[in-house]
Design an enzyme around this catalytic site. Structure first.
Site, PDB file in Angstrom:
ATOM      1  N   LEU A 132      36.975  38.478  35.856  1.00  0.00           N
ATOM      2  CA  LEU A 132      36.465  37.287  34.980  1.00  0.00           C
ATOM      3  C   LEU A 132      36.001  36.171  36.057  1.00  0.00           C
ATOM      4  O   LEU A 132      35.697  35.181  35.809  1.00  0.00           O
ATOM      5  CB  LEU A 132      37.810  36.678  34.320  1.00  0.00           C
ATOM      6  CG  LEU A 132      38.145  37.392  33.150  1.00  0.00           C
ATOM      7  CD1 LEU A 132      39.535  36.830  32.393  1.00  0.00           C
ATOM      8  CD2 LEU A 132      37.109  37.651  32.248  1.00  0.00           C
ATOM      9  N   ASP A 158      42.228  46.011  44.068  1.00  0.00           N
ATOM     10  CA  ASP A 158      40.691  46.428  43.594  1.00  0.00           C
ATOM     11  C   ASP A 158      39.864  46.046  44.191  1.00  0.00           C
ATOM     12  O   ASP A 158      39.646  44.917  44.711  1.00  0.00           O
ATOM     13  CB  ASP A 158      40.618  46.150  41.861  1.00  0.00           C
ATOM     14  CG  ASP A 158      39.393  46.774  41.497  1.00  0.00           C
ATOM     15  OD1 ASP A 158      39.070  48.134  41.702  1.00  0.00           O
ATOM     16  OD2 ASP A 158      38.469  45.993  40.875  1.00  0.00           O
ATOM     17  N   HIS A 210      38.770  53.747  37.748  1.00  0.00           N
ATOM     18  CA  HIS A 210      37.379  53.955  37.645  1.00  0.00           C
ATOM     19  C   HIS A 210      36.862  55.543  38.367  1.00  0.00           C
ATOM     20  O   HIS A 210      36.288  55.515  39.414  1.00  0.00           O
ATOM     21  CB  HIS A 210      36.497  53.048  38.343  1.00  0.00           C
ATOM     22  CG  HIS A 210      36.726  52.272  39.286  1.00  0.00           C
ATOM     23  ND1 HIS A 210      37.157  52.898  40.558  1.00  0.00           N
ATOM     24  CD2 HIS A 210      36.947  50.955  39.915  1.00  0.00           C
ATOM     25  CE1 HIS A 210      37.470  51.928  41.518  1.00  0.00           C
ATOM     26  NE2 HIS A 210      37.243  50.672  40.906  1.00  0.00           N
ATOM     27  N   ASP A 265      35.516  48.080  34.012  1.00  0.00           N
ATOM     28  CA  ASP A 265      35.128  47.414  35.260  1.00  0.00           C
ATOM     29  C   ASP A 265      33.987  46.292  35.129  1.00  0.00           C
ATOM     30  O   ASP A 265      33.268  46.043  35.954  1.00  0.00           O
ATOM     31  CB  ASP A 265      34.802  48.326  36.139  1.00  0.00           C
ATOM     32  CG  ASP A 265      34.892  47.894  37.791  1.00  0.00           C
ATOM     33  OD1 ASP A 265      35.199  46.896  38.061  1.00  0.00           O
ATOM     34  OD2 ASP A 265      34.582  48.917  38.621  1.00  0.00           O
ATOM     35  N   HIS A 299      27.635  39.276  37.927  1.00  0.00           N
ATOM     36  CA  HIS A 299      27.126  38.600  39.252  1.00  0.00           C
ATOM     37  C   HIS A 299      26.108  37.849  38.842  1.00  0.00           C
ATOM     38  O   HIS A 299      25.367  38.017  37.902  1.00  0.00           O
ATOM     39  CB  HIS A 299      26.622  39.957  40.236  1.00  0.00           C
ATOM     40  CG  HIS A 299      27.776  40.441  40.809  1.00  0.00           C
ATOM     41  ND1 HIS A 299      28.335  39.832  41.814  1.00  0.00           N
ATOM     42  CD2 HIS A 299      28.124  41.825  40.890  1.00  0.00           C
ATOM     43  CE1 HIS A 299      29.766  40.619  42.322  1.00  0.00           C
ATOM     44  NE2 HIS A 299      29.133  41.850  41.578  1.00  0.00           N
TER      45      HIS A 299
END
Lengths: 303, 431
Positions: free
Chosen positions: B69, B158, B238, B311, B315
């Site tokens: 987020l 992560d 992932h 995931d 951006h």
């Protein structure tokens, strides 16, 4: 030809041959007393270099001046890129200068592809990361053709750090397109993951250069040693250095090439580099003629 | 919001109760108060809002256990408000944001901030994931128990794998105090260093540095070995390689406490998407090969892979408008996940029931959150999707601040009509 020259893959075989034949005519110009033609008078060319370069930049600059173009050198030190200066803003600034041609060198692969889609000027790749260096490949092909008459059927051994070499990448594409047989010679740690179709791989230099017509020695970059690609310069020279003794394995008329700058005593011995087998300085001279041809032809409809 | 809502004529799929059929759902005061199969409940009353879900699937709200987020710290990429709304548009009613914010969510203060902000401005439930190590630096354990108390449900570094095996061992051991999962971003950084896409034929042809598949496989193998000796709950994030799928399959057979997720892009796209130096296809782990896609689908089918997570990694446009090496990794994924996942049902890889299990029930169970069900007296978190409706994925369509997806301008199938969180109804397709 297309608007841009970002990759050898952009060129059809006839286009490569056209560049070479045009370069032969420009080479005659370079032999004259007045080494200048008005072919691109009034055109604005910007040499945009994000990576230090002396040879390629000066070669382009001379080629541009021989064609009577207006030349602007725009060097952006890598540090200001790190500081976050936008690549896009830089290129737009240059576009606003009214540049017709942008000669671009950048440490990251694919940058010329990215920028060529954004600007209307012709983008000429002068080396992008570990990807390509098309004008180097063209001048190498020109030099081989000049010395050997043809490339068809010639055996060419590219020796050294193939994996990180944009020279090797562009050359293997260009030489194969012109009918030469390409060999990659070097340690497995410096071989690309995927070997292009038709290319033979040798880890042993003696075997790799046996019977070849051309040996293309690549520059060893010292930072590779720190990343454990090979143990030491002396061991590298022992295994892959081009010496007279080894040269005897090649065809008796074999020529030795190097894109420069050379590390004498690492990838090539001084004796070989200074001998008449080496065509390294011819490559430098031919570079100007080939770059004139590229600048002249790129984006031109009738070609 | 109306007191009572009745969803009628929809195809209800709720794996938590073994339901797969046409029926109605009654919502009262934000809770599910009735679930009627066939046409037991007809008509309703004038005091009710009726949602006609004929031809649509009515599912327990989707749960995304792996998202970004970006708030606090990277609000130009996404905020809790924009991110949770984008999630809602993707059919998610609960999500777990990863801790790689600025400051890093490695302490209870940041955890509380995220939860408070989500409560004030968010559109769906937010269950933060705390960092395993302080500053995600991989050296000292972060205060897991304090973050847990503040509301963190799992721990992960992560984006920055814990390279030190001893630290990872300690994390898996210590997590047993709280019985929470440790989520592994499996990547051996020494092998992937400098890499920007999958290592292989395309990276060789584009002159881009590759990330080999073994960089993932080796860390999956290491973390499984550590999970085995510690007894901690390991979750592999992932999964992108056939090697990882096989390692996880074997570990599960041996009884190791390991679960795994993959993301829609890993079963939809190959490394070919990078051609042309498309930075929107730059993601970590990288898009792999068709062979990996086959293995991942088999892993989904046979239960090796428990969860489909997004995931979601938004951006800013300027950050992706860069040369390939310098553009950041990440794909914006909330708003495409369900459409892409429904493809698995169309291809007969998964049944609808299995798909909903992986998108809702399993992530709820792994994170121990009360979602993923349509049981009476649970929160009315419901997703209604028309599995056949097509739409074009344009930048304008994407609500997330991150428009960075290689699927831009593709036509996708499976459009979300309504997302309902705690009875609040969001209609995505005005009548």
């Amino acid at each position: 030809m297309k608007k841009d020259l970002v990759s050898i893959k952009d060129l059809a075989e006839e286009e490569i041959r056209l560049i070479l034949s045009t370069a032969f005519s420009f080479k005659d110009v370079l032999k004259r007393d007045i080494k200048k033609v008005p072919a691109l008078r009034g055109k604005t060319m910007v040499n945009l270099f994000f990576e230090p370069s002396t040879r390629t930049r000066t070669s382009f600059e001379l080629a541009q001046k021989r064609l009577s173009a207006d030349v602007l050198n725009f060097s952006v030190p890598a540090s200001s890129v790190v500081k976050g200066e936008s690549l896009l803003d830089t290129i737009r600034t240059i576009q606003s200068y009214g540049a017709d041609y942008i000669v671009l060198r950048h440490p990251c692969s694919g940058t010329p592809h990215f920028l060529s889609k954004i600007v209307s000027a012709s983008v000429i790749n002068a080396g992008d990361g570990i990807n390509e260096h098309p004008t180097q490949a063209l001048l190498d092909a020109f030099t081989i053709q000049e010395k050997k008459g043809t490339l068809e059927g010639l055996e060419v051994a590219i020796v050294g750090d193939i994996m990180h070499s944009r020279v090797a990448r562009s050359n293997s594409l260009c030489l194969s397109a012109l009918g030469a047989k390409v060999r990659f010679v070097g340690p497995p740690t410096l071989m690309p993951v995927h070997i292009p179709k038709g290319v033979k791989v040798f880890y042993n230099l003696q075997e790799g250069i046996t019977g070849v017509d051309v040996i293309m020695s690549l520059r060893v970059q010292k930072e590779r040693m720190d990343s454990a690609f090979f143990p030491s310069e002396r061991e590298y020279f022992k295994l892959y250095g081009i010496t007279f003794e080894r040269l005897s394995r090649a065809d008796s008329g074999a020529i030795v090439m190097h894109p420069g700058p050379m590390n004498r005593g690492i990838e090539i011995s001084s004796e070989v580099a200074d001998s008449d087998r080496a065509v390294i300085l011819d490559q430098v001279t031919n570079g100007i003629a080939v770059r004139m041809a590229v600048l002249y032809l790129v984006g031109r409809d009738n070609a | 919001m109306p007191e009572k809502v009745l969803i009628i004529k929809g195809h209800i799929v709720d794996p938590s109760q073994g339901i797969d059929g046409i029926g109605s759902i009654l919502i009262e005061k934000g809770m599910i108060k009735g679930l009627f199969l066939s046409n037991e409940f007809e008509g309703g009353s004038i005091h009710m809002r009726i949602i006609d879900a004929k031809g649509a699937l009515v599912l327990p709200g989707l749960v995304d256990m792996h998202a970004h987020l970006r708030e606090p710290g990277y609000e130009h990429k996404e905020t809790i408000q924009t991110g949770t709304f984008a999630a809602l548009r993707g059919g998610f009613t609960a999500l777990c944001p990863m801790p790689n914010t600025n400051p890093v969510n490695d302490n209870a203060t940041v955890t509380s901030f995220i939860i408070r902000k989500a409560f004030q401005e968010g559109y769906c439930k937010v269950y933060p994931i705390g960092a395993i190590t302080k500053g995600q630096k991989g050296t000292e354990l972060a205060e897991m128990a304090l973050m847990y108390e503040a509301g963190a449900v799992a721990f992960s570094d992560d984006g920055r794998p814990v390279m030190n095996s001893l630290v990872m061992r300690r994390a898996l051991e210590y997590s047993k105090v709280l019985d929470v999962p440790i989520i592994s971003h499996a990547e051996d950084l020494t092998l992937s260093e400098g890499g920007v896409m999958n290592e292989g034929i395309i990276s060789s042809s584009l002159g881009l540095r590759g990330i080999p598949r073994v960089a993932e496989d080796i860390m999956v193998a290491r973390d499984i070995a550590l999970a085995k000796i510690t007894g901690g709950r390991l979750h592999i994030a992932h999964v992108s390689t056939s090697g990882s799928v096989e390692l996880i399959r074997r570990a599960k057979q041996e009884g190791v406490k390991v679960t795994a997720e993959t993301c829609p892009h890993y079963f939809t796209l190959t490394e070919d998407a990078v051609l042309g130096y498309n930075t929107n296809a730059k993601v970590n782990p990288p898009l792999r090969t068709s062979e990996d896609i086959l293995a991942i689908k088999e892993g989904l089918r046979d239960g090796t892979i428990d969860v489909i997570a997004t995931d979601h990694a938004p951006h800013h446009r300027d950050e992706k408008m860069l040369d390939f090496d310098n553009a950041p990794f990440g794909i914006s994924g909330f708003e495409t996940a369900l459409s892409l996942s429904l493809e698995l049902v169309r291809e007969d890889v998964l049944t609808l029931n299995d798909l909903v299990t992986k998108l809702s029930l399993n992530p709820s169970n792994i994170m121990r959150i009360s979602s993923g069900t349509l049981k009476v007296d649970s929160d009315a978190d419901i997703t209604i999707v028309d599995p056949h409706r097509k739409y074009k994925l344009t930048e304008e369509y994407i609500y997330s601040k991150g428009k960075n997806t290689p699927l831009l301008n593709n036509e996708l199938t499976g459009k979300i009509l309504y997302t309902i969180t705690k009875g609040r109804i969001y209609c995505h397709e005005p009548a």
